[in-house]
Scaffold this active site. Structure first.
Site, short mmCIF file in Angstrom:
data_model
loop_
_atom_site.label_atom_id
_atom_site.label_comp_id
_atom_site.label_asym_id
_atom_site.label_seq_id
_atom_site.Cartn_x
_atom_site.Cartn_y
_atom_site.Cartn_z
N ASP A 4 0.86 -1.18 0.00
CA ASP A 4 0.00 0.00 0.00
C ASP A 4 0.91 1.24 0.00
O ASP A 4 2.13 1.15 0.15
CB ASP A 4 -0.98 -0.01 1.18
CG ASP A 4 -2.21 0.84 0.86
OD1 ASP A 4 -2.14 1.70 -0.05
OD2 ASP A 4 -3.26 0.65 1.50
C1 NOJ Z 1 -3.93 3.95 -0.03
C2 NOJ Z 1 -5.13 3.06 0.07
O1 NOJ Z 1 -5.09 2.35 1.29
C3 NOJ Z 1 -5.26 2.06 -1.05
O2 NOJ Z 1 -6.51 1.43 -0.96
C4 NOJ Z 1 -5.10 2.75 -2.38
O3 NOJ Z 1 -5.23 1.80 -3.40
C5 NOJ Z 1 -3.75 3.44 -2.43
N1 NOJ Z 1 -3.66 4.43 -1.36
C6 NOJ Z 1 -3.49 4.13 -3.76
O4 NOJ Z 1 -4.30 5.25 -3.87
#
Ligand code: NOJ
Length: 732
Positions: free
Chosen positions: A292
């Site tokens: 993430d």
């Molecule tokens: C953080 C989020 O937790 C995740 O779900 C997302 O895909 C990424 N950022 C990219 O935006």
């Protein structure tokens, strides 16, 4: 923009020195007739270490549309980068970036462009949580397919969806992004979403590679605090949090994203058990895992690592292939290899997985996005019609005293902060959803009731705050009406990432408005538009009817208007429990029984939820026949079919959802009071009877997994439960 992709001289020099033994023959990896594995291995054999490490990195391009993606730096990105998060909707820019990667780098490896296409790209569908209430996986699949199409024509190859984290605490804002509290329900919708995004073959035009996220147990954040700690036993992982991932892997999801959270002391980012032992070895997933956002670097804050080098080493050795935005791999993997902290074989294996997905996605053959106008790709009439249909099926009629709905009044007061809203009703994570596209509740009502009823509007108050100045006008409207439709709800920022709430009741000002309207003595139909199951315990007695319409997306008005008018008979049912009070959380239907059934209750409030999982009323009535089984005594290898006839005994056509639960009353490991194992939705005309069937696979449906994920079936009694009927069968 192109400028940012110009290779730095040093990188260029290294690459030239390493790769200049050109041959006349086309390299094998460019031969589309060869198998993907051959092509991957050929390409890998030609890559320098720098090129390999670049494939393991992902950065973002375009304006930041997510306030949680903090700490960004502008940097020059080499075109050998593995992936970019593509935050604009302009395919031309993508093509320019891709052209440099494909035509101006030594090996011409295409970039894979990813983005959060969660419930639509420009045509926004109901939030995923709402989608689950439809119990209609086919519609959910179609919605994912429309989202994929709009995104693909905008330059996206890969969506960071579906989000399949089972969630049982409504304080966690990300509950809106998943499919509710139940592992089985979530697994079924996971499969539907993966099929919708990827289609039969994700190399086809208009398809996206899917990404199951956030692996795993993200929904268990303590107290609903995002990014926080999760305490999850191995047994609970297997019972609750892993089934949707297993289903998604089986459905062929190309990639997986690891969670931000710390799972019982081992952050998901470095959780070798999950990333390698379970996902790759036990389930055989051969795509790649992306971290993430910044999560590899955040291991420092989690106290798991001492420096960024260790972050890179631990995440990489746990089996995480792509670093989203931490730049730990970019900066430290080479050094880690020199210091023998990671192996070249592991680097090769990680790159192999990323290349495999790029080949599967067809990027080597079709690296560019064809040119279309926004009018050609966005908000097509059929896309909006689908959004309307899906939204209609997500609406749940929670209460309907004296059959006050559907509406028959001629003077209807329409009150509340959601009525003319065109922004919050889109919900969280709206990609390129545009409020100018949104059909408001007010517009939908006007269209539906034109010539049939007189609608009188007052806003009453804002979603939050303490401005009461609109109350008197709202009360005047109520007094002039026969009935009041009160549209209350949540802002889109109440849910989504880092949208933690300590309480899940409606904001105080909205509750006050409701109580004021009640003083007028007019019947109240409360319509809630929210991203979670809000606490309604204390306001429920004030309302004659309650309808949950969730955050419906672009087509917000028509679906709810048609349900209120009766043009649509509501068929949505809850995929998560509505607590009576927030203090009951976490609350979910499939809990394990306690030792004292008559005790263990709250002393200050009711212990039962306000509305149970599966609850949802209709304007017609359905009469259930007796549960029938093909056999009641079985051997472990036998097949079992159970069925029930359902008759529409009311006066309106309607769709009914039958939920099939099982219970294993005695087992070597204690089991939940009820576990959903199958569901089916069918339209039943007035007077008609339909048969609903469940083909039970004894091991799959009666069996249980242990803490290692191994499945067992024990001899003994099993119960099949539909509504209040219980059918007992014996397995020998
Ligand atoms: C953080 C989020 O937790 C995740 O779900 C997302 O895909 C990424 N950022 C990219 O935006």
């Amino acid at each position: 923009m192109k400028k940012t992709f110009i290779l730095s001289c040093t990188v260029l020099l290294t690459l030239c020195l390493a790769g200049c033994k050109s041959s006349d023959k086309e390299p094998a990896y460019k031969d589309a007739n060869l198998s993907i594995e051959k092509r991957v291995n050929d390409l890998l054999s030609r890559m320098t270490l720098d090129e390999k490490i670049l494939q393991l990195n992902q950065y973002a391009t375009g304006p930041n549309d997510n306030p949680n993606n903090i700490g960004e730096v502008i940097r020059r990105l080499p075109s050998e980068i593995g992936s970019l998060i593509y935050r604009t909707e302009d395919p031309e820019l993508r093509n320019q970036l891709q052209k440099v990667a494909v035509e101006e780098t030594r090996l011409g490896i295409p970039i894979i462009f990813g983005y959060d296409v969660i419930h639509g790209f420009r045509t926004i569908f109901p939030i995923p949580l709402a989608q689950a209430m439809s119990w209609n996986p086919e519609l959910v699949k179609q919605a994912a397919s429309v989202a994929a199409k709009e995104a693909w024509y905008s330059g996206i190859d890969w969506t960071f969806a579906p989000m399949i984290d089972v969630a049982r605490d409504g304080r966690w804002g990300r509950i809106a992004e998943g499919y509710g509290e139940d592992p089985y329900t979530t697994a079924v919708f996971t499969e539907a979403a993966v099929q919708g995004f990827q289609g039969e073959d994700m190399s086809e035009p208009e398809k996206l590679a899917a990404c199951l996220k956030h692996f795993a147990g993200y929904g268990a954040c303590e107290g609903g605090r995002d990014y926080g700690y999760t305490e999850i036993s191995r047994q609970t992982l297997w019972d609750t949090y892993l089934p949707p991932y297993e289903a998604g892997v089986k459905a062929g999801a190309a990639t997986v994203m690891s969670a931000f959270t710390n799972i019982s002391g081992v952050p998901a980012t470095i959780n070798k058990y999950l990333l390698t032992d379970v996902l790759k070895e036990k389930w055989g997933h051969d795509g790649f895992i992306v971290s993430d956002w910044g999560a590899i670097g955040q291991l420092l804050n989690q106290g798991a690592t001492a420096d960024s080098m260790e972050c890179a080493v631990r995440a990489f050795n746990a089996g995480l292939e792509m670093d989203m935005m931490s730049d730990c791999y970019g900066k430290f993997l080479k050094k880690a290899l020199e210091e023998k902290k990671v192996s070249l074989a592991q680097i090769d294996e990680s790159v192999r997985r990323i290349l495999r997905v790029k080949f599967r996605k067809g990027l080597f053959e079709n690296p560019y996005t064809p040119s279309t106008t926004p009018e050609e790709r966005f908000l097509l009439p059929e896309s909006k019609a689908l959004a309307q249909k899906l939204a209609e099926e997500t609406i749940v009629l929670l209460k309907n005293e004296n059959h006050i709905l559907p509406l028959s009044s001629k003077n209807i007061g329409v009150i509340g902060p959601m009525v003319k809203d065109n922004y919050d009703v889109m919900g969280c994570w709206t990609a390129h959803g545009n409020k100018a596209d949104v059909e408001t509740i007010w517009e939908g009502l006007q269209k539906e009731f034109e010539g049939k009823a007189n609608l009188i509007y007052a806003k009453g108050c804002e979603i939050e705050g303490d401005d009461h100045t609109g109350f008197s006008e709202a009360m005047n409207v109520a007094r002039r009406s026969e009935i009041v439709l009160l549209f209350l709800g949540e802002s889109r920022w109440f849910t989504g990432e880092d949208a933690n709430r300590s309480q899940i009741a409606l904001p105080v000002i909205q509750q006050e408005l409701l109580r004021k309207i009640k003083e007028t003595g007019k019947p109240i139909v409360l319509v809630v538009s929210s991203g979670r199951a809000v606490e309604l315990g204390t306001v429920e007695p004030l309302c004659d009817a309650i309808v949950e319409m969730w955050h419906p997306g672009t087509v917000a008005g028509t679906p709810i208007a048609r349900v209120l008018s009766g043009a649509v008979n509501p068929s949505g049912k809850l995929a998560l429990t509505f607590p009576f009070s927030g203090g009951q959380m976490p609350i979910y239907y499939n809990a394990r029984p306690g030792g004292r059934p008559l005790q263990g209750k709250y002393t200050d409030i009711q212990t039962a939820p306000l509305y149970e999982f599966g609850h949802g009323l209709s304007y017609t009535t359905f009469t259930y026949g007796e549960l029938k089984a093909s056999a009641t005594t079985l051997n472990k290898q036998d097949k079992l079919t159970v069925s029930v006839d359902v008759t529409n005994s009311g006066d309106r056509d309607g769709a009914e959802v039958v939920h099939w639960f099982i219970r294993d009353p005695v087992c070597s490991i204690t089991r939940p009071m009820k576990e959903l194992k199958h569901f089916e939705k069918q339209m039943i005309k007035v007077g008609e009877t339909k048969t609903f069937t469940f083909d039970v696979d004894l091991l799959r449906d009666f069996g249980f997994v242990d803490e290692n994920g191994d499945r067992f079936l024990e001899a003994g009694e099993y119960q099949i439960i539909v509504k209040d009927q219980v059918l007992k069968v014996e397995v020998k």
